[in-house]
Design a protein around this motif. Structure first.
Motif: not given
Length: 621
Positions: A316-336
């Motif tokens: 939007x016109x202002x605000x902060x950008x939430x970590x939409x990528x968070x689950x991809x980084x954190x949920x599963x055991x993946x080295x790459x």
């Protein structure tokens, strides 16, 4: 003992390093197994009051002489006001004050989205204030808005820096994989639409200001408004006794609180500024839309060897950008893993936190992608998730404080096993099926938060803290925690909250953190009060403190003797026992997260597209 520590503070997935003073939490964990009050079903302590209409919401407040506000908001997504005249509005019936862009930072003559505040009127009635808006004359230069998030990325129009993350060798993982899936997912804007709209009543009194507001953060409003108004914080009193929903959008003062404060200052009268239902939909924040272009790669046995994604947040016109990528980084055991997040600035209403901001959208994309991968590998979707179970935090290389997602998966098995049975119900245009998804989020809470407990001669307890109950039942949860620790019925506990002038600091109600932040503080205060009760009882009965306990409203001795609690508290007469407690620090060097799995039975009409959710089983850790 008070201790100064430097710690990591997390709210809604955003971290900052802060210095804070904490008290060590001296309480031991409660014994395993069912407890007397905590974890048991109890009526909400304020349930009857709410059902009868006796709970006082900001929307109900009517102060003597109170004025009402209407706000002129931009009808254009992007425009410039060549001229703004307020004179006709000032002469309208019932009008007491009018303010425009030159009077307050929250009002603008260059709006960047439909609904941005331009001017405001205070009048005797809302109808008069709304009618007076017609008397505000504006000469608009309408400009071309930027509305497409992908185009904003191409133009490098961002609200903050692009966020890049990588661990391992993503390209190498994809190249070595036996199966690769790529997909694009989009999520739409969702509005909070609380039953009680965003609103505040501001009243200047006693050389300061009292702000009655529907808020998720009493102390944040106090600090923000003190800074804006140039006042010491103790000159700003914030009150929120009951509120009709928040969901993340009511963490800040918004534009309505400064507007009400300025109009109250100019008129010398209390002023209410309450968003209309339309304003609530366009100007109070939203869960922003996202575009997710994702890749998952795995070996033939289902082991993830690469995860990657480009995430576009239409902030939007202002605000902060939430970590939409968070689950991809954190949920599963993946080295790459490689992610890139684009915080697109577009001429749309700004985002606001909305129940696990970013993670909801990101989990949707990731879990859909894993289902596609499971189908390609011909592996059961639940089994695929099990095979990629993460035993520790891969982002910061920290152990989890606890994690029982594997047990959640086990408990999901009987529900997941019904998928063939459910699918067999399909008939005509209706197709039935079951899906599942894992869940990860924060919610561990943390310091600082404080509580007091006072016990009088009648043996009843009052919890005092300046927290807010946003409708989720935290007032009842605090009563249960105090009752459990004190060994008294929950009906003998009253909880006084919602007023910064009448209680100690309490945490924000955001990031699923209210109970885990406030609960330990309330329990510590109850433990302090109980300790004093036992000390008095030991003196009264000439026993050692170590042989005494408080259970079920009785002072109990190890030799089997017992006395009513009131026999001890009755000695107080007009005196009181005062207990105090504080939230201790989180475990050092650990990641505090919540996990879960949902299994959903759905039906889809393949001719009309109608979707019906028949059943959801949620198993959370």
């Amino acid at each position: 003992m008070a201790r100064l520590i430097r710690t990591e503070k997390e709210v809604e997935g955003r971290y900052e390093d802060v210095w804070i003073v904490v008290d060590e939490d001296a309480t031991d964990p409660w014994p395993a197994g069912p407890l007397t009050t905590v974890g048991q079903k109890v009526p909400r302590v304020d349930g009857a009051q709410r059902a009868r209409g006796q709970a006082l919401y900001t929307a109900d407040l009517q102060l003597p002489g109170m004025l009402h506000t209407a706000v002129l908001r931009s009808p254009f997504a992007r425009a410039r006001a060549a001229g703004v005249s307020l004179e006709r509005a000032r002469g309208a019936p019932g009008v007491r004050a009018v303010i425009g862009p030159s009077d307050l930072d929250e009002l603008t003559d260059e709006p960047g989205y439909v609904g941005q505040a331009v001017a405001a009127v205070a009048a005797d009635t809302f109808g008069q204030a709304h009618a007076a808006l017609e008397g505000i004359d504006i000469e608009w230069d309408v400009l071309e808005p930027l509305l497409d998030a992908d185009e904003a990325v191409r133009q490098e129009s961002f609200v903050s820096e692009v966020s890049n993350y990588e661990r391992g060798d993503f390209e190498g993982g994809v190249a070595a994989a036996d199966a690769v899936v790529e997909a694009e997912y989009r999520t739409q804007v969702v509005v909070h639409n609380s039953l009680e709209t965003h609103q505040a009543v501001c009243h200047w009194e006693d050389d300061g200001i009292t702000i009655y507001i529907s808020t998720q953060y009493i102390w944040g409003i106090r600090a923000a408004m003190a800074e804006q108004l140039g006042l010491p914080e103790d000159k700003v009193r914030v009150v929120c006794h009951a509120m009709g929903g928040g969901f993340g959008a009511k963490n800040s003062p918004g534009d309505y609180t400064p507007i009400a404060a300025e109009l109250a200052r100019r008129t010398g009268r209390p002023v209410k500024c309450a968003l209309t239902r339309r304003e609530e939909n366009v100007a109070s924040g939203n869960r922003n839309a996202t575009i997710q272009r994702l890749t998952a790669a795995a070996s033939s046995d289902g082991t993830l060897v690469a995860l990657g994604g480009d995430f576009v947040n239409a902030v939007g016109f202002s605000g902060w950008s939430a970590t939409t990528e968070g689950p991809m980084k954190m949920l599963y055991a993946c080295d790459n893993v490689r992610t890139r997040q684009y915080p697109a600035k577009v001429n749309l209403p700004p985002m606001a936190a909305f129940r696990a901001p970013g993670f909801v959208e990101g989990t949707f994309g990731l879990e859909c992608l894993l289902d596609e991968l499971a189908a390609k590998l011909e592996i059961d979707p639940l089994e695929l998730r099990r095979r990629n179970y993460a035993d520790s935090d891969r982002v910061d290389d920290r152990p989890f404080s606890s994690k029982n997602l594997a047990e959640c998966y086990r408990r999901a098995e009987p529900h997941w096993a019904r998928r063939d049975e459910v699918r067999a119900r399909s008939a005509g245009p209706w197709r039935h099926g079951i899906g599942l998804a894992s869940q990860i989020w924060y919610g561990g809470g943390g310091p600082p938060s404080y509580a007091w407990i006072r016990i009088g001669s009648d043996g009843r307890a009052q919890v005092v803290t300046a927290m807010q109950d946003i409708g989720t039942g935290t007032r009842t949860a605090m009563a249960q925690i105090a009752a459990e620790e004190l060994g008294i019925p929950v009906g003998d506990v009253q909880v006084a909250l919602g007023d910064s002038a009448r209680g100690p600091f309490a945490s924000i109600s955001a990031g699923s953190s209210t109970v885990p932040s406030m609960g330990p503080a309330v329990r510590a205060a109850a433990a302090d009060a109980k300790r004093q009760i036992v000390e008095i009882a030991a003196q009264r009965f000439h026993l050692e403190e170590r042989v005494l306990a408080v259970k079920n409203g009785q002072i109990v001795s190890a030799d089997g003797s017992s006395w009513p609690l009131s026999e001890i508290t009755g000695l107080l007469e007009s005196g009181q026992i005062l207990g105090k407690g504080a939230r201790g620090p989180n475990p050092a060097g650990m990641q505090v997260l919540t996990f879960g799995v949902q299994v959903a039975e759905v039906a889809v009409d393949i001719e009309t597209g109608e979707v019906r959710v028949d059943k959801v089983v949620a198993i959370h850790d």
